[in-house]
Design a protein around this motif. Structure first.
Motif, PDB file in Angstrom:
ATOM      1  N   SER A   1      -8.180   9.363   8.577  1.00  0.00           N
ATOM      2  CA  SER A   1      -6.874   9.859   8.182  1.00  0.00           C
ATOM      3  C   SER A   1      -5.834   9.457   9.217  1.00  0.00           C
ATOM      4  CB  SER A   1      -6.910  11.386   8.015  1.00  0.00           C
ATOM      5  OG  SER A   1      -7.790  11.752   6.959  1.00  0.00           O
ATOM      6  N   VAL A   2      -4.546   9.687   8.908  1.00  0.00           N
ATOM      7  CA  VAL A   2      -3.506   9.178   9.795  1.00  0.00           C
ATOM      8  C   VAL A   2      -2.231  10.016   9.685  1.00  0.00           C
ATOM      9  CG1 VAL A   2      -2.789   7.502   8.030  1.00  0.00           C
ATOM     10  CG2 VAL A   2      -2.167   7.121  10.432  1.00  0.00           C
ATOM     11  N   HIS A   3      -1.600  10.240  10.844  1.00  0.00           N
ATOM     12  CA  HIS A   3      -0.266  10.834  10.901  1.00  0.00           C
ATOM     13  C   HIS A   3       0.765   9.711  10.967  1.00  0.00           C
ATOM     14  CE1 HIS A   3      -2.302  14.560  12.096  1.00  0.00           C
ATOM     15  NE2 HIS A   3      -2.804  13.955  13.157  1.00  0.00           N
ATOM     16  N   ALA A   4       1.948   9.955  10.419  1.00  0.00           N
ATOM     17  CA  ALA A   4       3.030   8.978  10.509  1.00  0.00           C
ATOM     18  C   ALA A   4       4.346   9.697  10.784  1.00  0.00           C
ATOM     19  CB  ALA A   4       3.138   8.176   9.211  1.00  0.00           C
ATOM     20  N   GLY A   5       5.055   9.239  11.812  1.00  0.00           N
ATOM     21  CA  GLY A   5       6.346   9.828  12.149  1.00  0.00           C
ATOM     22  C   GLY A   5       6.296  10.877  13.236  1.00  0.00           C
ATOM     23  N   VAL A   6       5.152  11.016  13.903  1.00  0.00           N
ATOM     24  CA  VAL A   6       4.964  12.074  14.896  1.00  0.00           C
ATOM     25  C   VAL A   6       5.873  11.865  16.111  1.00  0.00           C
ATOM     26  CG1 VAL A   6       3.303  13.028  16.557  1.00  0.00           C
ATOM     27  CG2 VAL A   6       2.605  12.585  14.193  1.00  0.00           C
ATOM     28  N   ARG A   7       6.463  12.953  16.583  1.00  0.00           N
ATOM     29  CA  ARG A   7       7.322  12.882  17.775  1.00  0.00           C
ATOM     30  C   ARG A   7       7.472  14.228  18.481  1.00  0.00           C
ATOM     31  NH1 ARG A   7      10.057  12.865  13.082  1.00  0.00           N
ATOM     32  NH2 ARG A   7      11.829  14.295  12.788  1.00  0.00           N
ATOM     33  N   ALA A   8       6.947  15.307  17.918  1.00  0.00           N
ATOM     34  CA  ALA A   8       7.148  16.641  18.481  1.00  0.00           C
ATOM     35  C   ALA A   8       6.312  16.847  19.738  1.00  0.00           C
ATOM     36  CB  ALA A   8       6.786  17.703  17.441  1.00  0.00           C
TER      37      ALA A   8
ATOM     38  N   HIS B   1      -0.470  11.643   6.444  1.00  0.00           N
ATOM     39  CA  HIS B   1       0.291  12.842   6.790  1.00  0.00           C
ATOM     40  C   HIS B   1       1.615  12.444   7.432  1.00  0.00           C
ATOM     41  CE1 HIS B   1       0.761  16.353   9.839  1.00  0.00           C
ATOM     42  NE2 HIS B   1       1.270  16.731   8.682  1.00  0.00           N
ATOM     43  N   PHE B   2       2.711  12.523   6.655  1.00  0.00           N
ATOM     44  CA  PHE B   2       4.041  12.237   7.178  1.00  0.00           C
ATOM     45  C   PHE B   2       4.606  13.519   7.779  1.00  0.00           C
ATOM     46  CE2 PHE B   2       3.488   8.948   3.938  1.00  0.00           C
ATOM     47  CZ  PHE B   2       3.975   7.817   4.583  1.00  0.00           C
ATOM     48  N   ASP B   3       4.847  13.513   9.075  1.00  0.00           N
ATOM     49  CA  ASP B   3       5.245  14.745   9.750  1.00  0.00           C
ATOM     50  C   ASP B   3       5.709  14.409  11.160  1.00  0.00           C
ATOM     51  OD1 ASP B   3       5.407  17.445  10.694  1.00  0.00           O
ATOM     52  OD2 ASP B   3       3.751  18.020   9.380  1.00  0.00           O
ATOM     53  N   SER B   4       6.524  15.291  11.729  1.00  0.00           N
ATOM     54  CA  SER B   4       6.868  15.131  13.145  1.00  0.00           C
ATOM     55  C   SER B   4       5.856  15.834  14.038  1.00  0.00           C
ATOM     56  CB  SER B   4       8.275  15.679  13.410  1.00  0.00           C
ATOM     57  OG  SER B   4       8.337  17.062  13.146  1.00  0.00           O
ATOM     58  N   HIS B   5       4.977  16.655  13.437  1.00  0.00           N
ATOM     59  CA  HIS B   5       3.976  17.424  14.183  1.00  0.00           C
ATOM     60  C   HIS B   5       2.562  16.994  13.783  1.00  0.00           C
ATOM     61  CE1 HIS B   5       7.617  19.913  13.525  1.00  0.00           C
ATOM     62  NE2 HIS B   5       7.464  20.210  14.807  1.00  0.00           N
ATOM     63  N   LEU B   6       1.591  17.290  14.639  1.00  0.00           N
ATOM     64  CA  LEU B   6       0.202  16.914  14.353  1.00  0.00           C
ATOM     65  C   LEU B   6      -0.436  17.775  13.267  1.00  0.00           C
ATOM     66  CD1 LEU B   6      -1.281  16.279  17.918  1.00  0.00           C
ATOM     67  CD2 LEU B   6      -0.468  14.599  16.256  1.00  0.00           C
TER      68      LEU B   6
ATOM     69  N   ILE C   1      -1.545  12.209  -0.034  1.00  0.00           N
ATOM     70  CA  ILE C   1      -0.334  12.025   0.764  1.00  0.00           C
ATOM     71  C   ILE C   1       0.413  13.348   0.857  1.00  0.00           C
ATOM     72  CG2 ILE C   1       1.883  10.858   0.960  1.00  0.00           C
ATOM     73  CD1 ILE C   1       0.751   8.502  -0.526  1.00  0.00           C
ATOM     74  N   THR C   2       0.662  13.783   2.072  1.00  0.00           N
ATOM     75  CA  THR C   2       1.445  14.992   2.280  1.00  0.00           C
ATOM     76  C   THR C   2       2.671  14.656   3.115  1.00  0.00           C
ATOM     77  OG1 THR C   2       1.447  17.249   3.183  1.00  0.00           O
ATOM     78  CG2 THR C   2      -0.040  15.670   4.230  1.00  0.00           C
ATOM     79  N   VAL C   3       3.830  15.068   2.637  1.00  0.00           N
ATOM     80  CA  VAL C   3       5.099  14.745   3.286  1.00  0.00           C
ATOM     81  C   VAL C   3       5.786  16.027   3.727  1.00  0.00           C
ATOM     82  CG1 VAL C   3       7.346  13.620   3.076  1.00  0.00           C
ATOM     83  CG2 VAL C   3       5.364  12.674   1.860  1.00  0.00           C
ATOM     84  N   ASP C   4       5.784  16.254   5.033  1.00  0.00           N
ATOM     85  CA  ASP C   4       6.615  17.305   5.607  1.00  0.00           C
ATOM     86  C   ASP C   4       8.014  16.711   5.750  1.00  0.00           C
ATOM     87  OD1 ASP C   4       8.018  19.036   7.355  1.00  0.00           O
ATOM     88  OD2 ASP C   4       6.160  19.701   8.299  1.00  0.00           O
TER      89      ASP C   4
ATOM     90  N   ILE D   1       0.688   7.359  14.244  1.00  0.00           N
ATOM     91  CA  ILE D   1       1.795   6.404  14.272  1.00  0.00           C
ATOM     92  C   ILE D   1       3.035   7.208  14.640  1.00  0.00           C
ATOM     93  CG2 ILE D   1       3.189   4.763  12.956  1.00  0.00           C
ATOM     94  CD1 ILE D   1       0.807   4.414  11.068  1.00  0.00           C
ATOM     95  N   THR D   2       3.585   6.971  15.800  1.00  0.00           N
ATOM     96  CA  THR D   2       4.737   7.749  16.241  1.00  0.00           C
ATOM     97  C   THR D   2       6.009   7.277  15.542  1.00  0.00           C
ATOM     98  OG1 THR D   2       5.253   6.288  18.090  1.00  0.00           O
ATOM     99  CG2 THR D   2       3.684   8.095  18.505  1.00  0.00           C
ATOM    100  N   ALA D   3       7.020   8.105  15.588  1.00  0.00           N
ATOM    101  CA  ALA D   3       8.279   7.782  14.923  1.00  0.00           C
ATOM    102  C   ALA D   3       8.910   6.517  15.479  1.00  0.00           C
ATOM    103  CB  ALA D   3       9.245   8.959  15.054  1.00  0.00           C
TER     104      ALA D   3
END
Length: 386
Positions: A249-256, A207-212, A303-306, A275-277
């Motif tokens: 599963s995994v988040h990537a780019g989170v920072r919000a 999950h590529f996203d800035s949010h969870l 793969i989901t890309v926000d 995985i934070t930004a």
């Protein structure tokens, strides 16, 4: 002859001479036009024989990368078969920020207009995924109501089942077509995960996203109504509750920002690592790739890309922009590094073209992300579980 008459006569001669020469334009030889060379090219480019396929990148129906359109939502069974399908999900009534992602599918297709199967060689992948084994088509948009979220998502559920329920074109690779969804807000991923579960069983989500997006419905919207609890910030929580996804599963780019630390505890319960930004500054692109691959190892992957995983400098056209994100190049490099995973579905979501700039920065980036996702699917065929 008077000076005035002489001037008019000379002008008439000049106009006549111009008209004669204009009717007899001589094109220089151009190699490679429709396979013609020299004098044959001259004939092809002359009046009645001009080839009509030149310039199609900016003409005709707007499909993703000028791919052929197939009416995949038809109830008829004898339609053209395919292996990978682009499907638009024009839905944005599950957002908590700026609306407008219902126009995302149209914008992403517009951003892909410079792409085409005939000119699709990727210098990084070393191949043209458009012309490999997979037959790739654009199925257009799902006709979704904008007045009832519950009904719209049922329509999207149904559409995914129809599109993925057909027999694939290259059955020796896999009997089930795979779908790349063009969003739409992130709520639309829930329908895609329901569809992949029917054909592939549980999946691990990258999950590529800035949010969870694993917020409990009672925290985000559900305190108002069950209807409001299904939105672009709760869909992964709901997917976990429905048993659609694995616990690796995994988040990537989170920072919000979060509501509280309890959000992190619930995220772990839903099966996600983070995985934070800013981790890219410490471990680099290669380190991000290795973290993602090791997390989902042995699983089929969605793969989901926000698009808001990118910094607003690279993707301003999104509903909930968060500063401090990745660059377009970094994201594309990470995606390319995921080659070899068993990817059974993907999407690009949260593109709101109304907030883009004149250079179409966001839709161009989103189109390239979709192209990378398609390339990953072509690189690794996956047999269905059913």
């Amino acid at each position: 002859m008077t000076l005035k008459r002489l001037t008019l006569s000379c002008a008439s001669i000049a106009i006549f001479a111009f008209s004669v020469s204009a009717r007899n334009i001589v094109f220089p030889p151009i190699a490679g036009v429709n396979g013609l060379i020299g004098s044959d090219t001259q004939a092809a480019l002359s009046s009645d024989n001009a080839p009509l396929h030149i310039g199609l990148k900016f003409q005709g129906l707007t499909t993703f990368a000028n791919l052929p359109y197939v009416f995949c939502l038809s109830e008829e069974q004898n339609i053209e078969s395919y292996d990978i399908a682009f499907l638009g999900a024009p839905f944005d009534t599950g957002v908590t920020g700026r609306p407008g992602a219902r126009f995302g599918p149209r914008g992403i297709r517009q951003g892909s207009h410079r792409m085409s199967p005939e000119a699709g060689y990727n210098i990084y992948a070393g191949s043209n995924a458009f012309l490999d084994w997979a037959k790739i088509v654009d199925c257009g948009d799902v006709p979704l109501t904008v007045l009832d979220n519950t009904y719209a998502l049922k329509q999207l559920d149904r559409a995914h089942k129809v599109v993925s329920g057909r027999t694939a074109n290259s059955t020796e690779k896999s009997s089930v077509p795979r779908i790349i969804t063009l969003g739409g807000d992130h709520t639309t991923t829930l329908s895609a995960l329901r569809s992949t579960f029917d054909n592939w069983d549980k999946v691990s989500v990258i999950h590529f996203d800035s949010h969870l997006d694993t917020w409990r419905p009672d925290v985000l919207g559900g305190g108002i109504s069950d209807y409001a609890g299904v939105n672009h910030g709760t869909f992964l929580h709901i997917a976990h509750e429905e048993g659609l996804i694995h616990n690796n599963s995994v988040h990537a780019g989170v920072r919000a920002p979060l509501f509280s630390r309890r959000d992190l505890k619930n995220d772990v319960r839903c099966g996600f690592d983070i995985i934070t930004a800013r981790e890219i500054d410490r471990i680099g692109v290669h380190g991000i790739i290795e973290r993602l691959k090791s997390r989902v190892e042995g699983s089929k992957v969605y793969i989901t890309v926000d698009i808001d995983v990118l910094d607003p400098a690279y993707a301003p056209a999104t509903g909930t922009a968060e500063v401090g994100g990745w660059s377009t190049r970094e994201l594309l490099s990470i995606l390319d590094g995921l080659e070899g995973l068993d990817i059974i579905g993907a999407d690009v979501v949260e593109v709101s073209p109304a907030y883009d700039n004149a250079g179409e920065t966001t839709v161009l980036a989103a189109a390239e992300v979709a192209h990378s996702l398609m390339t990953l699917m072509v690189q690794k065929p996956v047999k269905a579980s059913t």
